[in-house]
Design a protein around this motif. Sequence first.
Motif, PDB file in Angstrom:
ATOM      1  N   SER A   1       0.860  -1.183   0.000  1.00 42.96           N
ATOM      2  CA  SER A   1       0.000   0.000   0.000  1.00 42.96           C
ATOM      3  C   SER A   1       0.897   1.233   0.000  1.00 42.96           C
ATOM      4  O   SER A   1       2.106   1.124   0.188  1.00 42.96           O
ATOM      5  N   PRO A   2       0.313   2.421  -0.190  1.00 39.35           N
ATOM      6  CA  PRO A   2       1.133   3.629  -0.110  1.00 39.35           C
ATOM      7  C   PRO A   2       1.782   3.826   1.260  1.00 39.35           C
ATOM      8  O   PRO A   2       2.709   4.625   1.392  1.00 39.35           O
ATOM      9  N   TYR A   3       1.303   3.099   2.285  1.00 40.71           N
ATOM     10  CA  TYR A   3       1.837   3.262   3.627  1.00 40.71           C
ATOM     11  C   TYR A   3       2.662   2.076   4.099  1.00 40.71           C
ATOM     12  O   TYR A   3       3.382   2.170   5.094  1.00 40.71           O
ATOM     13  N   THR A   4       2.554   0.942   3.416  1.00 41.14           N
ATOM     14  CA  THR A   4       3.313  -0.243   3.828  1.00 41.14           C
ATOM     15  C   THR A   4       4.393  -0.613   2.829  1.00 41.14           C
ATOM     16  O   THR A   4       5.069  -1.627   3.003  1.00 41.14           O
TER      17      THR A   4
ATOM     18  N   ASP B   1      -8.755   6.658  17.879  1.00 42.23           N
ATOM     19  CA  ASP B   1      -8.084   7.266  16.736  1.00 42.23           C
ATOM     20  C   ASP B   1      -7.442   6.190  15.878  1.00 42.23           C
ATOM     21  O   ASP B   1      -6.726   5.324  16.365  1.00 42.23           O
ATOM     22  N   SER B   2      -7.706   6.211  14.593  1.00 37.77           N
ATOM     23  CA  SER B   2      -7.176   5.191  13.688  1.00 37.77           C
ATOM     24  C   SER B   2      -6.065   5.727  12.806  1.00 37.77           C
ATOM     25  O   SER B   2      -5.612   5.037  11.896  1.00 37.77           O
ATOM     26  N   GLY B   3      -5.639   6.961  13.038  1.00 41.96           N
ATOM     27  CA  GLY B   3      -4.532   7.491  12.261  1.00 41.96           C
ATOM     28  C   GLY B   3      -4.926   7.792  10.835  1.00 41.96           C
ATOM     29  O   GLY B   3      -6.105   7.891  10.488  1.00 41.96           O
ATOM     30  N   PRO B   4      -3.955   7.909   9.953  1.00 43.82           N
ATOM     31  CA  PRO B   4      -4.213   8.396   8.606  1.00 43.82           C
ATOM     32  C   PRO B   4      -4.610   7.326   7.613  1.00 43.82           C
ATOM     33  O   PRO B   4      -4.850   7.621   6.462  1.00 43.82           O
TER      34      PRO B   4
ATOM     35  N   VAL C   1      -1.687  12.748   2.023  1.00 43.98           N
ATOM     36  CA  VAL C   1      -1.956  14.028   2.685  1.00 43.98           C
ATOM     37  C   VAL C   1      -2.362  13.802   4.139  1.00 43.98           C
ATOM     38  O   VAL C   1      -1.921  14.522   5.053  1.00 43.98           O
ATOM     39  N   GLY C   2      -3.204  12.820   4.397  1.00 45.03           N
ATOM     40  CA  GLY C   2      -3.645  12.555   5.765  1.00 45.03           C
ATOM     41  C   GLY C   2      -2.481  12.262   6.690  1.00 45.03           C
ATOM     42  O   GLY C   2      -2.427  12.750   7.825  1.00 45.03           O
ATOM     43  N   ALA C   3      -1.526  11.457   6.216  1.00 48.23           N
ATOM     44  CA  ALA C   3      -0.356  11.124   7.033  1.00 48.23           C
ATOM     45  C   ALA C   3       0.480  12.368   7.302  1.00 48.23           C
ATOM     46  O   ALA C   3       0.968  12.580   8.421  1.00 48.23           O
ATOM     47  N   ALA C   4       0.661  13.204   6.287  1.00 50.65           N
ATOM     48  CA  ALA C   4       1.434  14.436   6.466  1.00 50.65           C
ATOM     49  C   ALA C   4       0.757  15.352   7.479  1.00 50.65           C
ATOM     50  O   ALA C   4       1.427  15.962   8.327  1.00 50.65           O
ATOM     51  N   GLU C   5      -0.557  15.440   7.420  1.00 47.81           N
ATOM     52  CA  GLU C   5      -1.276  16.275   8.375  1.00 47.81           C
ATOM     53  C   GLU C   5      -1.090  15.775   9.799  1.00 47.81           C
ATOM     54  O   GLU C   5      -0.923  16.566  10.738  1.00 47.81           O
ATOM     55  N   ARG C   6      -1.091  14.458   9.983  1.00 46.02           N
ATOM     56  CA  ARG C   6      -0.915  13.913  11.332  1.00 46.02           C
ATOM     57  C   ARG C   6       0.482  14.219  11.856  1.00 46.02           C
ATOM     58  O   ARG C   6       0.659  14.575  13.023  1.00 46.02           O
TER      59      ARG C   6
END
Length: 285
Positions: free
Chosen positions: A25-28, A104-107, A254-259
Motif C-alpha cells: 500500500s502507499p503506507y506499507t 483514533d485510527s490514524g491516517p 496528505v492525511g499522514a502528512a497532516e498527522r
Amino acid sequence: MKDAPTGRIERIDALVTRVLAPNPSPYTYNGTQTYLVGTDDLAVIDPGPDDPRHLEALLAAIAERPVRAILCTHTHRDHSPLARELARATGAPVIGCAALILDDSGPRADAAFDRDYAPDRVLADGETVCGSGWTLEAVATPGHTSNHLCFALRESNILFTGDHVMGWSTTVVSPPDGNMADYMASLEKLMARDDALYLPAHGDPIERPQRFVRGLAGHRKQREGQIVRLLGETPHSVPALVERMYVGLDPRLVGAAERSVLAHLIDLRDRDRVRAEGDAWVLTA
C-alpha cells in the motif's frame, strides 16, 4: 525489495529469514516483512496482517520447527493480527509490546489498532527472549505508537526496528498516541547504540544505521523549522501548512502528512513555542 517477493523465504543472516506479507500500500511499501529468528527453534517477529496466504507462507518457512515466541513491535493492523492464528497453529506464546486500544485510527486503514491483541507476556525495556543460539532484547522506542518496541538480536548485532525506523519512508507520528517528543527521544536512544544493521518492517535493510538515524532526526528538525518559519509569516491551519510544506505530495499521503505536522505542533505547543487559536496555529510572543 524492488521485485516484491511476496511469500518467498529469504535468508538475511545466519540466524534471520524474511517473509513478505501480501499487503502492499502507499503506507506499507511492498508489505509487512515478517522475520524468523533462529535455526533449530524460532522466534517470529511481526507476524503481520490476518491473511491466510501469509499464514501459509509462514508455516512453510517454519517447517514444523518449534516456535518459542511470536513477537510484536506494536499493534497496528499490519503487524500483529496474524499472531492469533499463528499461535493456534504453533502453540507459541505471543510476547512483546503491550496491548493498546484507541479510537483514533490514524491516517490510514491499515494503521488502525488491533483491538483483539492479547499478549501472553509484555516485555519491558531490556527484557529478553531466548532460544537455541539466539537472544532477543526488547528496546522500548515510543513515538510512532506509545507501545512500540524494537528487538535487538545480540548474536548478530541486528536491530529489528518495526515502524520506528523504516527503509523506504519517514515514520508517521499520529496523535493522540503518536508523540513527536517521544519519537525524537527514541531516535536519540538508537543513536547511542552500536547495532550494525537495522531490519525494518517495511523497506530495505539499513546499513550504517547510526548515520541513517541522524538523518531522520535532522529531517524532523528541518520540518519543525519550516513550521516555525511559516507561522512567523502568518497563522496557518494544519492543512495550509501541509500544502506549503509538501509540494507535489501524493494525495493519498496528505492525511499522514497532516498527522505528522500536528504532532510537531503539539510538541512545539508543549515547549511554549506555538499555540492554537481555533483551527489556526500561531507563534507565541
